[in-house]
Each structure stands twice: as structure tokens, then as C-alpha cells.
Design a protein around this motif. Structure first.
Motif, PDB file in Angstrom:
ATOM      1  N   ILE A  12       0.868  -1.177   0.000  1.00 41.13           N
ATOM      2  CA  ILE A  12       0.000   0.000   0.000  1.00 41.13           C
ATOM      3  C   ILE A  12       0.903   1.224   0.000  1.00 41.13           C
ATOM      4  O   ILE A  12       1.841   1.313   0.795  1.00 41.13           O
ATOM      5  CB  ILE A  12      -0.921   0.032   1.235  1.00 41.13           C
ATOM      6  N   ILE A  36       0.508   5.354   0.207  1.00 40.44           N
ATOM      7  CA  ILE A  36      -0.409   6.464   0.454  1.00 40.44           C
ATOM      8  C   ILE A  36       0.346   7.776   0.273  1.00 40.44           C
ATOM      9  O   ILE A  36       1.423   7.964   0.839  1.00 40.44           O
ATOM     10  CB  ILE A  36      -0.996   6.402   1.880  1.00 40.44           C
ATOM     11  N   LEU A  55      -8.294  -1.510   3.507  1.00 39.67           N
ATOM     12  CA  LEU A  55      -8.302  -1.147   2.096  1.00 39.67           C
ATOM     13  C   LEU A  55      -9.070  -2.167   1.256  1.00 39.67           C
ATOM     14  O   LEU A  55      -9.848  -1.801   0.376  1.00 39.67           O
ATOM     15  CB  LEU A  55      -6.872  -1.004   1.573  1.00 39.67           C
ATOM     16  N   THR A  56      -8.858  -3.435   1.528  1.00 39.25           N
ATOM     17  CA  THR A  56      -9.556  -4.455   0.733  1.00 39.25           C
ATOM     18  C   THR A  56     -11.049  -4.500   1.046  1.00 39.25           C
ATOM     19  O   THR A  56     -11.831  -5.038   0.254  1.00 39.25           O
ATOM     20  CB  THR A  56      -8.941  -5.858   0.958  1.00 39.25           C
ATOM     21  N   LEU A  94     -12.749  -1.611   1.768  1.00 41.87           N
ATOM     22  CA  LEU A  94     -13.266  -0.259   1.566  1.00 41.87           C
ATOM     23  C   LEU A  94     -14.482  -0.311   0.629  1.00 41.87           C
ATOM     24  O   LEU A  94     -14.397  -0.814  -0.486  1.00 41.87           O
ATOM     25  CB  LEU A  94     -12.168   0.620   0.968  1.00 41.87           C
ATOM     26  N   ILE A 113      -4.255   6.566  -2.923  1.00 48.81           N
ATOM     27  CA  ILE A 113      -3.946   5.305  -2.233  1.00 48.81           C
ATOM     28  C   ILE A 113      -3.748   4.254  -3.324  1.00 48.81           C
ATOM     29  O   ILE A 113      -4.680   3.952  -4.071  1.00 48.81           O
ATOM     30  CB  ILE A 113      -5.088   4.877  -1.291  1.00 48.81           C
ATOM     31  N   ALA A 157      -2.848   0.413  -4.334  1.00 50.00           N
ATOM     32  CA  ALA A 157      -2.760  -0.984  -3.892  1.00 50.00           C
ATOM     33  C   ALA A 157      -2.068  -1.797  -4.974  1.00 50.00           C
ATOM     34  O   ALA A 157      -2.389  -1.663  -6.153  1.00 50.00           O
ATOM     35  CB  ALA A 157      -4.153  -1.536  -3.629  1.00 50.00           C
ATOM     36  N   PHE A 187      -6.843   6.403   6.257  1.00 47.41           N
ATOM     37  CA  PHE A 187      -5.666   6.438   5.392  1.00 47.41           C
ATOM     38  C   PHE A 187      -5.007   7.821   5.324  1.00 47.41           C
ATOM     39  O   PHE A 187      -4.001   7.981   4.635  1.00 47.41           O
ATOM     40  CB  PHE A 187      -6.052   5.998   3.973  1.00 47.41           C
TER      41      PHE A 187
END
Length: 297
Positions: free
Chosen positions: A47, A49, A87-88, A90, A113, A115, A158
Motif C-alpha cells: 500500500i 499512500i 483497504l480491501t 473499503l 492510495i 494498492a 488512510f
């Protein structure tokens, strides 16, 4: 006879209902996913950011996590895992299309962000303005036409609000040798080097004299419970006469940590000849220093 016929009818009706239940269950379409990122957690490898002033990147290798931007350092596995999971998972509340990205703050946003998956795929989420009504943000994937409305609390997980955010994702262990394995403690300051070690009977000694169990226990607790107070990323100092080095050993491995200060208030941690800006306050070190001085009287 009539009762028997009614019973048969009831069984037929029951059979029809059961059949319909299983048919509807088998043919029912699953609810569409509202996940924004399509990479699954077990495939998510990093990740990254970014905002207008900061960047933080964390990579995963096996079950271990490491911060690689703005510094290189082991990550706190629990907090890093939670971030990857967030994140996965979201999700968006709704989505729509509009060619005028400017009014959503998505045309020149500095908050992204990214991934990356273990097989090389990447997905970049661009975060725009906060919505004028409702507690939400606008966001979109760089390769998608859709604009998503996402709960503010999910996005704010985040945000890189300060160096405290980076600190939250760093491993806080100053020493890794467990308390029961420590067999020698070496303390060095401007006046010299002193040793405290276990003898053959397992008693702690200093200058050949046994240390009381209360004092040795207190010292060992202070050592293994040490953790940094905060971080000034990449700050490096040389130290003054109040600086000191504390090395612990288990007989086969040494861990040397220098506690360097220029103002006697914050001591910056240098481990493996590397400083990344982690510091610990004098107040947090006071118990350790007092225990060492008490033993060396």
C-alpha cells in the motif's frame, strides 16, 4: 378416509414449498459487491499512500510487514494488517458518472492510495473533496469512470495527518531478546563501561558482587518494556555527555542501542548503527537510568 386425503395434500404442499425454497436459493443472484478495490487481502502486497506533503508505503512479505517510505523499518504487524484489511474492505455507498471531476476535487487531487498485488496488478484510488451533505468523501479509481461516495471514517483511516501516523505503523520493540534469555547487560556512558551479568548459579552480579533479585528484576523489566515515544522522521543527532549505550546479550547474540541526546529531554535511538528519528523522552528513561545507577553504587 377424508383425514388420510388431507394428510396427503399437506405433504404435497410441504414438498412444493421445500422445493421452491431450494430452487430460489440456488437461483438467487448474490448481492453485487460494493468493494472499491478488487485485490483480495491475501493477494495485496503493498500500500502506498500519498498526500500533498507526505508519503507512506508498507510492503508485505509472507506474514511480515515493513515500512519502506519515508523510512525503512519493521512495521507493527497488527496495525499494518488492519490497514491492509481496511483497504480491501473499503466500500462505497453509491456510485455515479460525471465528466466534470473538478467539482468533486478529483481533477488534481494530491491524495492517492495505491494498492499492488503479488502478481503485479495495481489499483490507484484518488480521493477528492468531502461531500457538502453527509459525512462522506468522493473518490474514484484512476482507470474507472465511476465516482464513489465513501464514508468519511473509512477514508480518514488512510490520511497522513502527521508523523504520528507513521509512528503508529512502526514496530515499537527496542530490544527483541526476551527477558528470561538476557544474560548480560553492558552500560556505557562518558565515564566508562560497566557490566552486569548472570553467574553460573543464575544470580545477577556487578563487579563480582551479587545484585538483589528486586534490583535485577526491576532493571530487566525496564529494559524489555522500553518503547519509543515518537518519531521525527530521518532526524539524526550526535549526542552529548548525557548520551549512553545499553547492550544486552543472550550469550550468542548482542543487541546494542545508543540513546543519543542534544538537549537531555529527548533521547534518539540508534540501533544497528542506524537512526531513523525514533526518540524516547528522558522521563520514560528515568526508571531505567535510576535502576542502573542504584546497582552501580
Amino acid at each position: 378416509m377424508k383425514t388420510f386425503r388431507n394428510t396427503i395434500i399437506m405433504f404435497v404442499i410441504l414438498g412444493v414449498l421445500v422445493g421452491y425454497y431450494y430452487y430460489s436459493k440456488a437461483t438467487k443472484k448474490p448481492a453485487p459487491s460494493t468493494n472499491i478495490i478488487s485485490i483480495s487481502k491475501n493477494k495485496l502486497s503493498s500500500i502506498d499512500i500519498k498526500d500533498s506533503n507526505n508519503e507512506m508505503a508498507i510492503v508485505k512479505s509472507g506474514s511480515a510487514y515493513k515500512v519502506i517510505k519515508p523510512i525503512n523499518y519493521a512495521a507493527d504487524s497488527t496495525n499494518a494488517s488492519d490497514l491492509f484489511n481496511s483497504l480491501t474492505q473499503l466500500k462505497y455507498n453509491r456510485k455515479f458518472t460525471d465528466t466534470d471531476l473538478k467539482k468533486y476535487g478529483l481533477d488534481k487531487s494530491n491524495f492517492t492510495i495505491t494498492a499492488s498485488s503479488s502478481n503485479g496488478n495495481t489499483e490507484e484510488l484518488i480521493v477528492g473533496n468531502k461531500s457538502p451533505v453527509g459525512n462522506s468523501y468522493y473518490a474514484k479509481l484512476s482507470n474507472s469512470q465511476y465516482i464513489y461516495v465513501v464514508d468519511a471514517s473509512s477514508i480518514e483511516n488512510f490520511q497522513l495527518t502527521s508523523s504520528d501516523t507513521l509512528f503508529n505503523y512502526l514496530n515499537k520493540d527496542i530490544y527483541t531478546i526476551s527477558k528470561d534469555k538476557i544474560s548480560k547487560v553492558t552500560y556505557t556512558d562518558s565515564s566508562g563501561t560497566r557490566y552486569m551479568q548472570k553467574n553460573k548459579s543464575g544470580k545477577w552480579t556487578y563487579n563480582g558482587k551479587e545484585i538483589s533479585s528486586d534490583k535485577s528484576e526491576s532493571l530487566l523489566n525496564d529494559i524489555v518494556l522500553l518503547s519509543p515515544t515518537g518519531i521525527d522522521p530521518n532526524k539524526k543527532i550526535n549526542g552529548n555527555s548525557s548520551s549512553f549505550t545499553l547492550t544486552i546479550s543472550d550469550g550468542s547474540k548482542n543487541e546494542e542501542v545508543k540513546f543519543l541526546t542534544n538537549d537531555n529531554n529527548n533521547y534518539y535511538i540508534q540501533k544497528n548503527n542506524s537512526q531513523i528519528g525514533l526518540y524516547i523522552t528522558k522521563d520514560q528513561l528515568s526508571s531505567l537510568i535510576n535502576d542502573i545507577k542504584s546497582i552501580m553504587k
